[in-house]
Motif scaffolding. Structure first.
Motif, PDB file in Angstrom:
ATOM      1  N   MET A   1       0.844  -1.202   0.000  1.00 51.35           N
ATOM      2  CA  MET A   1       0.000   0.000   0.000  1.00 51.35           C
ATOM      3  C   MET A   1       0.876   1.247   0.000  1.00 51.35           C
ATOM      4  SD  MET A   1      -2.853   1.184   2.814  1.00 51.35           S
ATOM      5  CE  MET A   1      -3.604   2.805   2.777  1.00 51.35           C
ATOM      6  N   THR A   2       0.553   2.195  -0.840  1.00 49.81           N
ATOM      7  CA  THR A   2       1.282   3.449  -0.867  1.00 49.81           C
ATOM      8  C   THR A   2       1.048   4.218   0.428  1.00 49.81           C
ATOM      9  OG1 THR A   2       1.713   5.420  -2.196  1.00 49.81           O
ATOM     10  CG2 THR A   2      -0.588   4.812  -1.892  1.00 49.81           C
ATOM     11  N   ASP A   3       1.944   5.149   0.728  1.00 48.05           N
ATOM     12  CA  ASP A   3       1.787   5.986   1.917  1.00 48.05           C
ATOM     13  C   ASP A   3       0.734   7.048   1.600  1.00 48.05           C
ATOM     14  OD1 ASP A   3       1.943   7.516   4.149  1.00 48.05           O
ATOM     15  OD2 ASP A   3       4.076   8.003   3.975  1.00 48.05           O
ATOM     16  N   LEU A   4      -0.526   6.697   1.826  1.00 50.58           N
ATOM     17  CA  LEU A   4      -1.614   7.592   1.455  1.00 50.58           C
ATOM     18  C   LEU A   4      -1.573   8.881   2.254  1.00 50.58           C
ATOM     19  CD1 LEU A   4      -4.061   8.136  -0.255  1.00 50.58           C
ATOM     20  CD2 LEU A   4      -5.468   6.889   1.403  1.00 50.58           C
ATOM     21  N   ILE A   5      -1.143   8.808   3.502  1.00 57.43           N
ATOM     22  CA  ILE A   5      -1.063  10.026   4.317  1.00 57.43           C
ATOM     23  C   ILE A   5      -0.145  11.042   3.641  1.00 57.43           C
ATOM     24  CG2 ILE A   5      -0.278  10.979   6.497  1.00 57.43           C
ATOM     25  CD1 ILE A   5      -2.945   9.609   6.703  1.00 57.43           C
ATOM     26  N   ALA A   6       1.001  10.574   3.122  1.00 54.59           N
ATOM     27  CA  ALA A   6       1.920  11.480   2.423  1.00 54.59           C
ATOM     28  C   ALA A   6       1.295  11.984   1.124  1.00 54.59           C
ATOM     29  CB  ALA A   6       3.242  10.770   2.133  1.00 54.59           C
ATOM     30  N   GLU A   7       0.552  11.116   0.451  1.00 58.38           N
ATOM     31  CA  GLU A   7      -0.074  11.480  -0.825  1.00 58.38           C
ATOM     32  C   GLU A   7      -1.189  12.506  -0.646  1.00 58.38           C
ATOM     33  OE1 GLU A   7       0.467  10.845  -3.937  1.00 58.38           O
ATOM     34  OE2 GLU A   7       2.090   9.390  -3.790  1.00 58.38           O
ATOM     35  N   LEU A   8      -1.679  12.645   0.577  1.00 61.78           N
ATOM     36  CA  LEU A   8      -2.778  13.579   0.826  1.00 61.78           C
ATOM     37  C   LEU A   8      -2.299  15.002   1.074  1.00 61.78           C
ATOM     38  CD1 LEU A   8      -5.039  11.348   3.108  1.00 61.78           C
ATOM     39  CD2 LEU A   8      -5.494  12.045   0.748  1.00 61.78           C
ATOM     40  N   ASP A   9      -1.004  15.197   1.149  1.00 60.88           N
ATOM     41  CA  ASP A   9      -0.495  16.560   1.301  1.00 60.88           C
ATOM     42  C   ASP A   9      -0.980  17.396   0.114  1.00 60.88           C
ATOM     43  OD1 ASP A   9       1.670  18.754   0.752  1.00 60.88           O
ATOM     44  OD2 ASP A   9       1.968  18.136   2.838  1.00 60.88           O
ATOM     45  N   PRO A  10      -1.467  18.606   0.362  1.00 59.24           N
ATOM     46  CA  PRO A  10      -2.026  19.417  -0.733  1.00 59.24           C
ATOM     47  C   PRO A  10      -1.080  19.619  -1.913  1.00 59.24           C
ATOM     48  CG  PRO A  10      -2.528  20.403   1.396  1.00 59.24           C
ATOM     49  CD  PRO A  10      -1.583  19.272   1.671  1.00 59.24           C
ATOM     50  N   THR A  11       0.233  19.593  -1.662  1.00 57.04           N
ATOM     51  CA  THR A  11       1.182  19.776  -2.771  1.00 57.04           C
ATOM     52  C   THR A  11       1.121  18.614  -3.760  1.00 57.04           C
ATOM     53  OG1 THR A  11       2.974  18.710  -1.515  1.00 57.04           O
ATOM     54  CG2 THR A  11       2.743  21.105  -1.321  1.00 57.04           C
ATOM     55  N   GLN A  12       0.551  17.495  -3.341  1.00 55.13           N
ATOM     56  CA  GLN A  12       0.481  16.315  -4.196  1.00 55.13           C
ATOM     57  C   GLN A  12      -0.748  16.297  -5.098  1.00 55.13           C
ATOM     58  OE1 GLN A  12       2.984  13.934  -4.320  1.00 55.13           O
ATOM     59  NE2 GLN A  12       4.018  15.415  -2.989  1.00 55.13           N
ATOM     60  N   TRP A  13      -1.776  17.053  -4.724  1.00 55.95           N
ATOM     61  CA  TRP A  13      -3.015  16.899  -5.492  1.00 55.95           C
ATOM     62  C   TRP A  13      -3.745  18.204  -5.815  1.00 55.95           C
ATOM     63  CZ3 TRP A  13      -7.420  18.744  -3.099  1.00 55.95           C
ATOM     64  CH2 TRP A  13      -7.343  18.933  -1.727  1.00 55.95           C
ATOM     65  N   TYR A  14      -3.459  19.280  -5.111  1.00 57.30           N
ATOM     66  CA  TYR A  14      -4.233  20.500  -5.340  1.00 57.30           C
ATOM     67  C   TYR A  14      -3.479  21.485  -6.230  1.00 57.30           C
ATOM     68  CZ  TYR A  14      -6.749  24.834  -4.739  1.00 57.30           C
ATOM     69  OH  TYR A  14      -7.442  25.987  -4.992  1.00 57.30           O
ATOM     70  N   ARG A  15      -4.213  22.016  -7.232  1.00 58.40           N
ATOM     71  CA  ARG A  15      -3.677  23.045  -8.111  1.00 58.40           C
ATOM     72  C   ARG A  15      -4.708  24.152  -8.262  1.00 58.40           C
ATOM     73  NH1 ARG A  15      -0.270  20.107  -7.051  1.00 58.40           N
ATOM     74  NH2 ARG A  15       1.290  19.062  -8.370  1.00 58.40           N
TER      75      ARG A  15
END
Length: 251
Positions: A1-15
């Motif tokens: 499983m990927t580190d979803l907590i890290a993936e949820l950082d806004p820099t990873q998904w918000y533009r």
């Protein structure tokens, strides 16, 4: 499983300017499921944990999860939490038969729809001229469409045909092949090439995906029985929905 907590950082998904936050988060998590970074039966963090890490409200998280549930990717289990579903509905499309997008979905009982992005007569590009055997003074009919099934964006198709084969591209309603058959100019064979690419920002916006998501690109050249090439189509298909299959036979 990927580190979803890290993936949820806004820099990873918000533009900025890429739509509501819940939509962007929905696309991001869906991309993780599609890529396999989130596997079947992986559990999502709680709404509170997602909200804290993503720096958004729990209402926004709830809307994003609701869309994932509607997509069939996430299952909510009472008292347990939200989990990646063990399976999701996918479409198998044969690479060995000339069936239109509309006909393929109709056979599955799915309502197809098209949003026309561009249609008209234009001077051919060098690629169109070479593939379709056109001289520079000819015109080519172009039809660019966003294809959807039951309201879900599934594919982008960019089609080019010689002007004499399709003199009035503005008359295209839904099925290009249906119109070609009516005119007696439907192709009888085609050569296709499938490659994996990453969705650019414009493509991702149209297909409701995260930028950089894996998609399938198909380039098809279709021919009349005489051997004349009469259609060049480049299609981009969502890899989380489509499986392209072909039948192999021993010569």
């Amino acid at each position: 499983m990927t580190d979803l907590i890290a993936e949820l950082d806004p820099t990873q998904w918000y533009r900025d300017g890429r739509g509501p936050r819940y939509k962007q988060l929905h696309r991001h998590i869906r991309g993780l499921v599609s890529s396999g970074d989130l596997a079947a039966e992986d559990q999502l963090p709680s709404e509170r944990e997602i909200a804290d890490r993503a720096q958004i409200s729990r209402v926004t998280v709830r809307k994003a999860i609701a869309e994932l549930v509607a997509d069939g990717l996430i299952e909510q289990r009472h008292g347990a939490g939200s989990f990646v579903r063990a399976s999701s509905n996918r479409f198998e499309q044969s690479l060995s038969s000339l069936v239109s997008f509309t006909e393929n979905l109709q056979a599955r009982g799915i309502t197809s729809a098209s949003r026309v992005l561009l249609k008209g007569l234009f001077r051919p590009t060098p690629t169109e001229a070479m593939v379709l055997g056109l001289s520079p003074h000819h015109q080519v009919a172009r039809i660019n469409r966003l294809r959807s099934g039951d309201g879900v964006p599934m594919a982008l198709e960019y089609s080019s045909l010689p002007e004499d084969v399709l003199p009035r591209p503005d008359k295209i309603d839904l099925s290009l092949y249906e119109l070609l058959r009516a005119r007696g100019t439907a192709p009888t064979r085609a050569i296709q090439r499938v490659i994996a690419v990453n969705a650019t920002a414009p493509v991702a916006d149209l297909l409701d995906l995260a930028e950089g998501a894996a998609v399938l690109q198909i380039e098809r050249t279709a021919y009349l029985a005489s051997g004349r090439p009469i259609e060049f189509t480049s299609g981009i298909y969502r890899s989380d929905i489509y499986d392209f299959v072909s039948e192999l036979r021993l010569d």
